[in-house]
Design an enzyme around this catalytic site. Sequence first.
Site, mmCIF file in Angstrom:
data_model
loop_
_atom_site.group_PDB
_atom_site.id
_atom_site.type_symbol
_atom_site.label_atom_id
_atom_site.label_comp_id
_atom_site.label_asym_id
_atom_site.label_seq_id
_atom_site.Cartn_x
_atom_site.Cartn_y
_atom_site.Cartn_z
ATOM 1 N N ASP A 75 18.476 -5.124 -1.852
ATOM 2 C CA ASP A 75 17.805 -6.197 -2.657
ATOM 3 C C ASP A 75 17.579 -5.971 -4.405
ATOM 4 O O ASP A 75 18.591 -5.205 -4.560
ATOM 5 C CB ASP A 75 16.959 -6.741 -2.135
ATOM 6 N N ASP A 76 16.759 -6.837 -4.641
ATOM 7 C CA ASP A 76 16.473 -6.366 -5.755
ATOM 8 C C ASP A 76 16.355 -5.143 -6.579
ATOM 9 O O ASP A 76 15.242 -4.110 -6.006
ATOM 10 C CB ASP A 76 15.354 -7.177 -6.600
ATOM 11 N N LYS A 159 22.539 -11.463 -1.338
ATOM 12 C CA LYS A 159 21.840 -12.611 -1.156
ATOM 13 C C LYS A 159 22.006 -13.110 -2.864
ATOM 14 O O LYS A 159 21.897 -12.395 -3.315
ATOM 15 C CB LYS A 159 20.755 -11.954 -1.085
ATOM 16 N N ASP A 161 19.325 -15.483 -5.455
ATOM 17 C CA ASP A 161 18.185 -15.742 -5.340
ATOM 18 C C ASP A 161 18.322 -16.840 -6.449
ATOM 19 O O ASP A 161 19.183 -17.114 -7.067
ATOM 20 C CB ASP A 161 18.003 -14.403 -6.219
ATOM 21 N N TRP A 198 14.781 -21.055 -1.299
ATOM 22 C CA TRP A 198 12.794 -21.123 -0.941
ATOM 23 C C TRP A 198 12.403 -22.150 -0.498
ATOM 24 O O TRP A 198 11.626 -22.340 0.218
ATOM 25 C CB TRP A 198 12.158 -20.359 -2.086
ATOM 26 N N ARG A 213 17.619 -19.065 3.006
ATOM 27 C CA ARG A 213 16.767 -19.772 2.989
ATOM 28 C C ARG A 213 15.803 -21.150 2.312
ATOM 29 O O ARG A 213 16.438 -21.855 2.321
ATOM 30 C CB ARG A 213 15.820 -18.823 1.584
ATOM 31 N N ASP A 217 9.200 -16.369 0.715
ATOM 32 C CA ASP A 217 9.099 -15.018 1.157
ATOM 33 C C ASP A 217 7.670 -15.162 2.389
ATOM 34 O O ASP A 217 6.880 -15.561 2.196
ATOM 35 C CB ASP A 217 8.947 -14.222 0.209
#
Length: 541
Positions: A75-76, A159, A161, A198, A213, A217
Amino acid sequence: MRNSIIYFAAIFTALLLTASCDDSIKYEVDHTPTMGMSFWNAFQLNINEDLVKDQALAVKELGYADAGYKFINIDDGFQTPRDSAGNFQYNAQLFPSGMRSVADYIHSLGLKAGIYTDAGDNTCGSENKYAYGLGTGLYGHEEDDCKLFFDEWDYDFIKIDFCGGQHAGLDEKEQYTRISKAIRSCDKKDIIFNICRWRYPGTWAEDVANSWRTTYDIRPWFSRVKYIIDENLYLQAYTRNGHYNDCDMLEIGSKWPGSDATLSHDEELTHMAYWCIASSPLIMGCDMRKVPESSREVMLNADLIAMNQDKLGLGAPVVQKEGEVYVVAKDMERIMGPKRAVVVMNLSEEPATIDVSLDALGFKGDVKLYDCFSHKDVDKPASGIYTVSLQPHASAAFFATGKRIEKSVYQAEESYMNKFSTIEGVSSPLYKASNSAGQGMYVTGLGSDPDNWMQWDNVYSRRGGKYVATVRYAADGACGFTLCVNGEEVKNVDGLDTGSQNDNWQTVNVEIRLKKGLNTIRLYNANGAMPSIDYLQLSKK
Ligand code: GLA
């Protein structure tokens, strides 16, 4: 000249109408929901090459890979600012052998490698201020970065964002579509693309990504697991054709960094059962070497995993609701086949007992129940009603097998609304709660646009033939709709007005013909408003 204008206008209108009726549904999918692990929940920005390799090895050695968890998703936190020519840079102190070598190691274990970026300029963890992630997003570098991640580094999953997308003021549909083209232009194929916006981004996401998503989160129960379930209950129609709502990583077997809150065993089971029945990606979010045995068992529950990986790839709409106790269900293996998956959840703060209606689940006569938590058949077949008692936050999960009956009531909230989105500020039709509506929910805000339609994807008729379709509606001012079956217009209904958009419900009947097996039914109004719709009821003639 005038005649030819009229002629072309007529063709254009016909095309519009046909386009508005057109349907295409896949009843078996190419990709089941992605299964694997990600580093964010347990480690946040504190990642490095050894940790990634260590976790990948744990996934392999501790039985997770054999159960289907194949993706190791960085991930990040692995980036540093671009060089002066704008080339993407990874942090060589944290990943001294380089990103390609890490992917090669993951592949050598028989696993798949995932990576992370942002659709805009900065990553989320950079909070628009920490240098490592500033300007490292895809914006302006879509093709070069994709070629690097997939063709040079050989990653299999990404993924993407949207913190940087928001920061740069980008339109999500445009930017994610541009990125999708860049991904598809790579030599490497079959790359899994996850949108992280999100909120439910809109039906365009199905053409662009494998999953998206739908919420903020995840965190332990109150602030998030419960909120995520609540948000997803009425998004289930959008999981279809092998593209999935992503309920976020599993928060099982871990503590959120900096907090002592963990999920209770009942909460972990409910969390897993809902993610599985809703066909959400299953991405574990814990330190794979430190999972308590009871949590490990929850994540390795083979029956729940089978529920998640079913080849139909369906979402699970609400079939019964009593207060905050929900019964959600989906067909398994074959649409309208004998087997269904069922999860009963008590999301309330009090113990609850619910008589689950096996009729409402679409069964007639004896139903064999298999308990997916104890992995045992329930003693004797149930008929009519099956009573379930649950502690707060607890659930039950079953496979139910029996003789199916044709479903007669299709709730509006089970339908797929083509212009639906939950992004703030985007004009969208809505699912709305009301005590006067069937199952306490209806839909509104449809019509006035050929694309603003609703559709029931899986309308089943055992033998085919004539039916009366009864539509329950409410409208403030003259509204109407055109009803289509299997892509063909059947009837225009006009002048509907009950004086209110959410009350004084009335019904209108349309005679239709269904083919044997699966059908689609769509309601739309290209030029004027549609009434609010509560449900569609089918009666065989
Ligand atoms: C966002 C995402 C998280 C995680 C972080 C990384 O918050 O929703 O899942 O990827 O960014 O910064």
